[in-house]
Each structure stands twice: as structure tokens, then as C-alpha cells.
Design a protein around this motif. Structure first.
Motif, PDB file in Angstrom:
ATOM      1  N   LYS A  62      53.676  35.210  58.966  1.00  0.00           N
ATOM      2  CA  LYS A  62      53.137  34.559  57.759  1.00  0.00           C
ATOM      3  C   LYS A  62      53.770  35.167  56.511  1.00  0.00           C
ATOM      4  O   LYS A  62      54.103  36.347  56.499  1.00  0.00           O
ATOM      5  CB  LYS A  62      51.622  34.746  57.681  1.00  0.00           C
ATOM      6  N   PRO A  63      53.902  34.382  55.440  1.00  0.00           N
ATOM      7  CA  PRO A  63      54.398  34.956  54.183  1.00  0.00           C
ATOM      8  C   PRO A  63      53.408  36.001  53.662  1.00  0.00           C
ATOM      9  O   PRO A  63      52.196  35.825  53.763  1.00  0.00           O
ATOM     10  CB  PRO A  63      54.461  33.767  53.224  1.00  0.00           C
ATOM     11  N   GLU A  64      53.944  37.098  53.120  1.00  0.00           N
ATOM     12  CA  GLU A  64      53.091  38.118  52.492  1.00  0.00           C
ATOM     13  C   GLU A  64      52.652  37.599  51.130  1.00  0.00           C
ATOM     14  O   GLU A  64      53.459  37.046  50.384  1.00  0.00           O
ATOM     15  CB  GLU A  64      53.863  39.429  52.330  1.00  0.00           C
ATOM     16  N   LEU A  65      51.367  37.766  50.823  1.00  0.00           N
ATOM     17  CA  LEU A  65      50.822  37.322  49.543  1.00  0.00           C
ATOM     18  C   LEU A  65      50.414  38.529  48.709  1.00  0.00           C
ATOM     19  O   LEU A  65      49.897  39.511  49.241  1.00  0.00           O
ATOM     20  CB  LEU A  65      49.614  36.414  49.771  1.00  0.00           C
ATOM     21  N   ASP A  66      50.619  38.433  47.394  1.00  0.00           N
ATOM     22  CA  ASP A  66      50.169  39.507  46.506  1.00  0.00           C
ATOM     23  C   ASP A  66      48.692  39.300  46.159  1.00  0.00           C
ATOM     24  O   ASP A  66      48.042  38.394  46.691  1.00  0.00           O
ATOM     25  CB  ASP A  66      51.048  39.607  45.255  1.00  0.00           C
ATOM     26  N   ASP A  67      48.167  40.138  45.250  1.00  0.00           N
ATOM     27  CA  ASP A  67      46.748  40.066  44.879  1.00  0.00           C
ATOM     28  C   ASP A  67      46.351  38.741  44.239  1.00  0.00           C
ATOM     29  O   ASP A  67      45.182  38.381  44.250  1.00  0.00           O
ATOM     30  CB  ASP A  67      46.386  41.215  43.924  1.00  0.00           C
ATOM     31  N   GLN A  68      47.307  38.017  43.679  1.00  0.00           N
ATOM     32  CA  GLN A  68      47.024  36.729  43.054  1.00  0.00           C
ATOM     33  C   GLN A  68      47.270  35.556  44.008  1.00  0.00           C
ATOM     34  O   GLN A  68      47.191  34.401  43.609  1.00  0.00           O
ATOM     35  CB  GLN A  68      47.880  36.534  41.790  1.00  0.00           C
ATOM     36  N   GLY A  69      47.595  35.863  45.267  1.00  0.00           N
ATOM     37  CA  GLY A  69      47.829  34.810  46.249  1.00  0.00           C
ATOM     38  C   GLY A  69      49.211  34.201  46.193  1.00  0.00           C
ATOM     39  O   GLY A  69      49.466  33.171  46.802  1.00  0.00           O
ATOM     40  N   LYS A  70      50.136  34.854  45.485  1.00  0.00           N
ATOM     41  CA  LYS A  70      51.511  34.347  45.385  1.00  0.00           C
ATOM     42  C   LYS A  70      52.391  35.050  46.426  1.00  0.00           C
ATOM     43  O   LYS A  70      52.211  36.230  46.711  1.00  0.00           O
ATOM     44  CB  LYS A  70      52.061  34.608  43.984  1.00  0.00           C
ATOM     45  N   GLU A  71      53.342  34.303  46.981  1.00  0.00           N
ATOM     46  CA  GLU A  71      54.242  34.868  47.979  1.00  0.00           C
ATOM     47  C   GLU A  71      55.131  35.939  47.353  1.00  0.00           C
ATOM     48  O   GLU A  71      55.645  35.770  46.247  1.00  0.00           O
ATOM     49  CB  GLU A  71      55.088  33.769  48.609  1.00  0.00           C
ATOM     50  N   THR A  72      55.327  37.057  48.091  1.00  0.00           N
ATOM     51  CA  THR A  72      56.136  38.182  47.593  1.00  0.00           C
ATOM     52  C   THR A  72      57.599  38.062  47.980  1.00  0.00           C
ATOM     53  O   THR A  72      58.434  38.776  47.446  1.00  0.00           O
ATOM     54  CB  THR A  72      55.612  39.515  48.157  1.00  0.00           C
TER      55      THR A  72
END
Length: 173
Positions: A62-72
Motif C-alpha cells: 500500500k502507498p505510505e500516507l503522511d499525517d494528513q493522509g497524503k501519499e509520501t
């Protein structure tokens, strides 16, 4: 027929439960680790997983998401291994991943988040639920260890005093 063993490139461990099984959601315990890989390194893993998905919905990549839910731009791959297996035909048995250093020696050092690891795994398709692929851990090679240690959950800052008291364990004689 045994499943083929694959080896990941070096990745970064997040939430590793490799020394002891996680029993929070499964009383029989699960060894698991989420590994973080860059886009280039995850391509080889995805090439193994994709043909096995067979329309299933549970993709371990799965794509890694940051704290704001955006892909890193990185990817998280979930690896796991049941600690206690209860086969339909046969006796229950216990298993755990083999932990190795870079020279191939078995180790017991507590593996913490941020450790650099390579995972030897089996990609196993399943049809239960909505189907998918599980990444079954076989062995773990520790390339760079960040040793896990429980920490006080309060950041006390730096103090100038030098008091060191008798610990609770020492006073229970």
C-alpha cells in the motif's frame, strides 16, 4: 508443494513484532512488521504479489500516507506469521521467524522501529473474505539494528541534579 521463498531489498521497519508475537487482536499471537520501501524497491515485491491477487482486495502493498493522509512516495508492505497454527488435519504447532545478523548468525536482539531489515517471505494467496495475498515471514536479516527499549513516556528535559535513588525492584527484599 512448498511456496517459493523471496527476499526483499533492504527496507525500514515500522511497528515490528518480530521478537515476541503480538497478541492484542489474536490470542494465538502474530509476528508482524510493516516495511517501508521506496518506489523503485517495491516494484519487485509488487511483481510477485500482482499475479497472485486473482481479483482479491487485500493487497499487502500500500502507498505510505503522511499525517494528513497524503501519499509520501514510499510504500508499506505488511509481513506476518501466525505464532500458533491450528491445522484442520493435524496437531497445532508453534512457529516464529528466524532472526539473523549480516553474517548469518541467529540473534535475539529486540528489533525496534527504524531498523533496516531484509525479509525472506512466502507470498501466499487466500480466498477467505474478499481474498488477497499474505506475506508470510520466514527469516529476517538485520542489516542495521535500532534496538527496542521501553522508554519513560514523559520528556523530562535535562536536569542539573545528581540524585539517583533506590529502585523499586531493589527495595522489595
Amino acid at each position: 508443494m512448498a511456496n517459493q521463498i523471496h527476499v526483499t531489498p533492504v527496507g525500514t521497519a515500522a511497528w515490528p513484532w518480530l521478537n515476541t508475537p503480538d497478541v492484542r487482536y489474536d490470542a494465538d499471537g502474530v509476528y508482524q512488521v510493516k516495511m517501508i520501501f521506496n518506489k523503485k524497491d517495491v516494484k519487485g515485491i509488487q511483481a510477485i504479489v500482482d499475479p497472485l491477487m486473482n481479483g482479491g482486495e487485500h493487497n499487502p502493498v500500500k502507498p505510505e500516507l503522511d499525517d494528513q493522509g497524503k501519499e509520501t512516495g514510499n510504500y508499506v508492505v505488511n509481513f506476518k506469521l501466525k505464532a500458533k497454527v491450528k491445522p484442520k488435519n493435524g496437531s497445532p504447532f508453534i512457529q516464529k521467524p528466524i532472526l539473523l545478523d549480516t553474517e548469518g548468525n541467529r540473534v535475539i536482539n529486540p528489533i525496534g522501529a527504524g531498523s533496516k531489515l531484509k525479509i525472506a517471505y512466502e507470498a501466499v494467496p487466500f480466498n477467505q473474505g474478499k481474498g488477497g495475498v499474505t506475506m508470510r515471514i520466514k527469516k529476517v536479516r538485520i542489516v542495521d539494528l535500532v534496538e527496542y527499549a521501553k522508554k519513560d513516556d514523559v520528556d523530562w528535559g535535562k536536569d542539573e541534579g545528581s540524585f539517583v535513588g533506590t529502585t523499586a525492584e531493589a527495595s522489595e527484599d
